[in-house]
Design a protein around this motif. Structure first.
Motif, PDB file in Angstrom:
ATOM      1  N   VAL A  49       0.866  -1.178   0.000  1.00 22.53           N
ATOM      2  CA  VAL A  49       0.000   0.000   0.000  1.00 22.53           C
ATOM      3  C   VAL A  49       0.900   1.224   0.000  1.00 22.53           C
ATOM      4  CG1 VAL A  49      -1.755   1.298   1.254  1.00 22.53           C
ATOM      5  CG2 VAL A  49      -1.847  -1.191   1.233  1.00 22.53           C
ATOM      6  N   LYS A  50       0.656   2.134  -0.962  1.00 18.28           N
ATOM      7  CA  LYS A  50       1.453   3.354  -1.074  1.00 18.28           C
ATOM      8  C   LYS A  50       0.525   4.558  -1.138  1.00 18.28           C
ATOM      9  CE  LYS A  50       5.215   1.072  -3.497  1.00 18.28           C
ATOM     10  NZ  LYS A  50       6.006   0.996  -4.729  1.00 18.28           N
ATOM     11  N   VAL A  51       0.909   5.616  -0.424  1.00 17.90           N
ATOM     12  CA  VAL A  51       0.144   6.854  -0.415  1.00 17.90           C
ATOM     13  C   VAL A  51       1.088   7.975  -0.812  1.00 17.90           C
ATOM     14  CG1 VAL A  51      -1.129   8.486   1.025  1.00 17.90           C
ATOM     15  CG2 VAL A  51      -1.446   6.034   1.356  1.00 17.90           C
ATOM     16  N   THR A  52       0.664   8.787  -1.771  1.00 19.09           N
ATOM     17  CA  THR A  52       1.448   9.940  -2.210  1.00 19.09           C
ATOM     18  C   THR A  52       0.768  11.197  -1.688  1.00 19.09           C
ATOM     19  OG1 THR A  52       2.079   8.746  -4.212  1.00 19.09           O
ATOM     20  CG2 THR A  52       2.403  11.122  -4.219  1.00 19.09           C
ATOM     21  N   ALA A  53       1.586  12.126  -1.161  1.00 19.59           N
ATOM     22  CA  ALA A  53       1.049  13.366  -0.604  1.00 19.59           C
ATOM     23  C   ALA A  53       1.982  14.521  -0.947  1.00 19.59           C
ATOM     24  CB  ALA A  53       0.914  13.240   0.916  1.00 19.59           C
ATOM     25  N   SER A  54       1.435  15.738  -0.855  1.00 19.55           N
ATOM     26  CA  SER A  54       2.279  16.931  -0.989  1.00 19.55           C
ATOM     27  C   SER A  54       2.947  17.169   0.356  1.00 19.55           C
ATOM     28  CB  SER A  54       1.441  18.153  -1.369  1.00 19.55           C
ATOM     29  OG  SER A  54       0.668  18.576  -0.252  1.00 19.55           O
ATOM     30  N   GLU A  58      -1.388  17.098   1.835  1.00 15.49           N
ATOM     31  CA  GLU A  58      -2.554  16.798   1.009  1.00 15.49           C
ATOM     32  C   GLU A  58      -2.343  15.444   0.332  1.00 15.49           C
ATOM     33  OE1 GLU A  58      -4.258  18.167  -3.282  1.00 15.49           O
ATOM     34  OE2 GLU A  58      -3.473  19.745  -1.993  1.00 15.49           O
ATOM     35  N   ILE A  59      -3.219  14.482   0.620  1.00 12.56           N
ATOM     36  CA  ILE A  59      -3.121  13.155   0.026  1.00 12.56           C
ATOM     37  C   ILE A  59      -3.512  13.261  -1.439  1.00 12.56           C
ATOM     38  CG2 ILE A  59      -3.935  10.764   0.114  1.00 12.56           C
ATOM     39  CD1 ILE A  59      -2.323  11.694   2.601  1.00 12.56           C
ATOM     40  N   ARG A  60      -2.622  12.782  -2.308  1.00 18.01           N
ATOM     41  CA  ARG A  60      -2.868  12.880  -3.752  1.00 18.01           C
ATOM     42  C   ARG A  60      -3.264  11.562  -4.381  1.00 18.01           C
ATOM     43  NH1 ARG A  60       1.915  17.060  -5.174  1.00 18.01           N
ATOM     44  NH2 ARG A  60       0.817  18.912  -4.426  1.00 18.01           N
ATOM     45  N   SER A  61      -2.741  10.459  -3.857  1.00 20.40           N
ATOM     46  CA  SER A  61      -3.126   9.173  -4.433  1.00 20.40           C
ATOM     47  C   SER A  61      -2.880   8.052  -3.440  1.00 20.40           C
ATOM     48  CB  SER A  61      -2.343   8.883  -5.726  1.00 20.40           C
ATOM     49  OG  SER A  61      -0.974   8.653  -5.443  1.00 20.40           O
ATOM     50  N   VAL A  62      -3.621   6.960  -3.651  1.00 23.32           N
ATOM     51  CA  VAL A  62      -3.461   5.730  -2.882  1.00 23.32           C
ATOM     52  C   VAL A  62      -3.340   4.602  -3.896  1.00 23.32           C
ATOM     53  CG1 VAL A  62      -4.544   4.147  -1.244  1.00 23.32           C
ATOM     54  CG2 VAL A  62      -4.850   6.610  -0.957  1.00 23.32           C
ATOM     55  N   ARG A  63      -2.282   3.816  -3.777  1.00 23.81           N
ATOM     56  CA  ARG A  63      -2.087   2.667  -4.674  1.00 23.81           C
ATOM     57  C   ARG A  63      -2.031   1.399  -3.825  1.00 23.81           C
ATOM     58  NH1 ARG A  63       1.545   6.308  -6.352  1.00 23.81           N
ATOM     59  NH2 ARG A  63       3.332   5.141  -5.632  1.00 23.81           N
ATOM     60  N   ALA A  88       2.994   8.790   5.155  1.00 27.97           N
ATOM     61  CA  ALA A  88       3.056   9.919   4.223  1.00 27.97           C
ATOM     62  C   ALA A  88       2.920  11.242   4.971  1.00 27.97           C
ATOM     63  CB  ALA A  88       1.973   9.796   3.154  1.00 27.97           C
ATOM     64  N   SER A  89       2.044  11.295   5.960  1.00 24.01           N
ATOM     65  CA  SER A  89       1.861  12.521   6.739  1.00 24.01           C
ATOM     66  C   SER A  89       3.135  12.877   7.504  1.00 24.01           C
ATOM     67  CB  SER A  89       0.698  12.374   7.711  1.00 24.01           C
ATOM     68  OG  SER A  89      -0.511  12.252   7.009  1.00 24.01           O
ATOM     69  N   ALA A  90       3.784  11.882   8.086  1.00 23.79           N
ATOM     70  CA  ALA A  90       5.033  12.127   8.815  1.00 23.79           C
ATOM     71  C   ALA A  90       6.116  12.631   7.868  1.00 23.79           C
ATOM     72  CB  ALA A  90       5.492  10.850   9.520  1.00 23.79           C
ATOM     73  N   ARG A  91       6.199  12.037   6.691  1.00 26.28           N
ATOM     74  CA  ARG A  91       7.196  12.478   5.706  1.00 26.28           C
ATOM     75  C   ARG A  91       6.883  13.885   5.203  1.00 26.28           C
ATOM     76  NH1 ARG A  91      10.225   7.878   3.370  1.00 26.28           N
ATOM     77  NH2 ARG A  91       9.539   6.028   4.502  1.00 26.28           N
ATOM     78  N   ALA A  92       5.611  14.201   5.067  1.00 24.65           N
ATOM     79  CA  ALA A  92       5.222  15.549   4.647  1.00 24.65           C
ATOM     80  C   ALA A  92       5.632  16.564   5.709  1.00 24.65           C
ATOM     81  CB  ALA A  92       3.718  15.615   4.394  1.00 24.65           C
ATOM     82  N   ALA A  93       5.437  16.234   6.968  1.00 25.17           N
ATOM     83  CA  ALA A  93       5.826  17.131   8.052  1.00 25.17           C
ATOM     84  C   ALA A  93       7.336  17.345   8.054  1.00 25.17           C
ATOM     85  CB  ALA A  93       5.359  16.577   9.397  1.00 25.17           C
TER      86      ALA A  93
END
Length: 117
Positions: A49-54, A58-63, A88-93
């Motif tokens: 499971v992969k989640v892409t965010a800005s 902001e969550i942009r996609s879920v694969r 993803a949220s932690a990496r965005a922070a």
């Protein structure tokens, strides 16, 4: 006679502070605008499971890897999605903090002051 003019040096210092504050505000605005262009990816379950965010979070996609689509695994898949979003949220922070550090680098900020406020 000119006792009141002793404070003119302070006016110059105030002008420098105001200029530095404006520069900091401009740098922060530019850094925040750039956060939308930074993409981070969180994952869980060894990449199933992969989640892409800005960098703003902001969550942009879920694969989701199709190999995990079995009814008996539904709860596990839901947990993996949640874990990937948290990653993803932690990496965005982290990305946001790094950009803010770059934007405020070299500015005369008091020790321990964190931005944005």
């Amino acid at each position: 006679m000119l006792k009141g003019l002793g404070g003119l040096g302070q006016i110059g210092d105030m002008a420098k502070m105001m200029k530095a504050a404006q520069e900091m505000q401009d740098r922060l605005a530019a850094a925040q605008a750039g956060l939308d262009a930074i993409t981070v990816e969180g994952q869980a379950g060894a990449g199933l499971v992969k989640v892409t965010a800005s960098a703003r979070g902001e969550i942009r996609s879920v694969r989701i890897d199709p190999s995990i689509f079995r009814e008996e695994d539904r709860e596990m898949v839901e947990d993996l999605i949640l874990a990937a979003i948290r990653d993803a949220s932690a990496r965005a922070a982290e990305a946001m903090a790094a950009e803010m550090r770059k934007a405020t680098e070299g500015l005369p900020l008091p020790p321990g002051m964190k931005l944005p406020f």
